[in-house]
Design an enzyme around this catalytic site. Sequence first.
Site, PDB file in Angstrom:
ATOM      1  N   SER A   1       1.514  -1.562  -7.330  1.00  0.00           N
ATOM      2  CA  SER A   1       1.189  -2.714  -8.199  1.00  0.00           C
ATOM      3  C   SER A   1       0.106  -3.594  -7.570  1.00  0.00           C
ATOM      4  CB  SER A   1       2.441  -3.528  -8.547  1.00  0.00           C
ATOM      5  OG  SER A   1       3.245  -3.826  -7.429  1.00  0.00           O
TER       6      SER A   1
ATOM      7  N   LEU B   1       0.816  -1.204   0.000  1.00  0.00           N
ATOM      8  CA  LEU B   1       0.000   0.000   0.000  1.00  0.00           C
ATOM      9  C   LEU B   1       0.860   1.268   0.000  1.00  0.00           C
ATOM     10  CD1 LEU B   1      -2.555  -1.127   2.745  1.00  0.00           C
ATOM     11  CD2 LEU B   1      -2.942  -1.057   0.265  1.00  0.00           C
ATOM     12  N   SER B   2       0.250   2.382  -0.327  1.00  0.00           N
ATOM     13  CA  SER B   2       0.920   3.675  -0.213  1.00  0.00           C
ATOM     14  C   SER B   2       1.317   3.879   1.246  1.00  0.00           C
ATOM     15  CB  SER B   2      -0.042   4.781  -0.657  1.00  0.00           C
ATOM     16  OG  SER B   2       0.556   6.044  -0.465  1.00  0.00           O
ATOM     17  N   GLY B   3       2.549   4.272   1.476  1.00  0.00           N
ATOM     18  CA  GLY B   3       3.030   4.494   2.839  1.00  0.00           C
ATOM     19  C   GLY B   3       3.498   3.236   3.545  1.00  0.00           C
ATOM     20  N   ALA B   4       3.502   2.108   2.833  1.00  0.00           N
ATOM     21  CA  ALA B   4       3.921   0.843   3.452  1.00  0.00           C
ATOM     22  C   ALA B   4       5.414   0.850   3.781  1.00  0.00           C
ATOM     23  CB  ALA B   4       3.593  -0.330   2.532  1.00  0.00           C
ATOM     24  N   GLY B   5       6.179   1.619   3.001  1.00  0.00           N
ATOM     25  CA  GLY B   5       7.630   1.667   3.227  1.00  0.00           C
ATOM     26  C   GLY B   5       8.441   1.212   2.031  1.00  0.00           C
TER      27      GLY B   5
HETATM   28  P1  ADP Z   1       5.714   3.796   0.023  1.00  0.00           P
HETATM   29  O1  ADP Z   1       6.890   3.950  -0.897  1.00  0.00           O
HETATM   30  O2  ADP Z   1       5.355   2.359   0.282  1.00  0.00           O
HETATM   31  O3  ADP Z   1       4.533   4.623  -0.356  1.00  0.00           O
HETATM   32  P2  ADP Z   1       7.328   5.357   1.839  1.00  0.00           P
HETATM   33  O4  ADP Z   1       8.624   4.616   1.878  1.00  0.00           O
HETATM   34  O5  ADP Z   1       7.225   6.563   0.969  1.00  0.00           O
HETATM   35  O6  ADP Z   1       6.163   4.318   1.475  1.00  0.00           O
HETATM   36  O7  ADP Z   1       6.888   5.793   3.322  1.00  0.00           O
HETATM   37  C1  ADP Z   1       6.965   4.911   4.428  1.00  0.00           C
HETATM   38  C2  ADP Z   1       7.075   5.713   5.720  1.00  0.00           C
HETATM   39  O8  ADP Z   1       7.130   4.800   6.822  1.00  0.00           O
HETATM   40  C3  ADP Z   1       8.345   6.568   5.787  1.00  0.00           C
HETATM   41  O9  ADP Z   1       8.024   7.802   6.381  1.00  0.00           O
HETATM   42  C4  ADP Z   1       9.257   5.728   6.706  1.00  0.00           C
HETATM   43  O10 ADP Z   1      10.177   6.531   7.399  1.00  0.00           O
HETATM   44  C5  ADP Z   1       8.262   5.092   7.648  1.00  0.00           C
HETATM   45  N1  ADP Z   1       8.700   3.844   8.288  1.00  0.00           N
HETATM   46  C6  ADP Z   1       8.610   3.553   9.599  1.00  0.00           C
HETATM   47  N2  ADP Z   1       9.102   2.342   9.888  1.00  0.00           N
HETATM   48  C7  ADP Z   1       9.542   1.823   8.723  1.00  0.00           C
HETATM   49  C8  ADP Z   1      10.176   0.587   8.366  1.00  0.00           C
HETATM   50  N3  ADP Z   1      10.448  -0.365   9.264  1.00  0.00           N
HETATM   51  N4  ADP Z   1      10.447   0.373   7.058  1.00  0.00           N
HETATM   52  C9  ADP Z   1      10.160   1.319   6.137  1.00  0.00           C
HETATM   53  N5  ADP Z   1       9.586   2.514   6.407  1.00  0.00           N
HETATM   54  C10 ADP Z   1       9.275   2.779   7.697  1.00  0.00           C
END
Ligand code: ADP
Length: 184
Positions: free
Chosen positions: A85, A12-16
């Site tokens: 995706s 998902l969006s914001g998943a990391g």
């Molecule tokens: P995506 O690309 O999936 O939309 P992002 O990487 O842009 O997600 O954002 C994920 C957010 O979650 C970031 O602000 C990141 O710092 C935070 N976060 C917290 N814990 C984790 C972790 N274990 N792994 C990855 N991101 C994390």
Amino acid sequence: MTQGFTLWLTGLSGAGKTTIAVELERELQARGVLVERLDGDTVRQGLTRDLGFSKADRDKNIERVTFVAKLLSRNRVGVIASFISPYREARDNARRETTNFIEVHVATPIETCAARDVKGLYAKAFAGELKDFTGVDDPYEAPLNAEITLHTENETLQESVQTVLDYLEAHNLIPVAEAAVSGD
Ligand code: ADP
């Protein structure tokens, strides 16, 4: 000479996905691995800027990225692709087309993603101001047989990255990290 591979980060969006991809790229470059990172947000500003978020456009987006990943991975480049995706079939096609495809499910629950709300998009989606948002009013088909599943809600970024590096090492796709300190 090492083979190429396609690490495919879905979630998902914001998943990391992007955060993990950036760190993986850094770690792999430090080991001398040739890598290319393809990211949803940047690809949508260029290669696929003509596309929106309907199912047909999401499929086209992934189809074009798959083509690029295919060319790179068969020429010994390690591709790190980070894309929501949401459709299983499109990801399965990437699996068929690319070299050493590794599906990485960044399986952060939507509650955690929405609480992070990195780009403020969940607030808009829940308020109905943003339509077709994955996980809110658009589907996300979770992987059924991902090679790697990451739970960022209860592991550190470094732990998530290490899980992927361990997998690549175990499958002889990257050189094993040298011990940091040699005693003699
Ligand atoms: P995506 O690309 O999936 O939309 P992002 O990487 O842009 O997600 O954002 C994920 C957010 O979650 C970031 O602000 C990141 O710092 C935070 N976060 C917290 N814990 C984790 C972790 N274990 N792994 C990855 N991101 C994390």
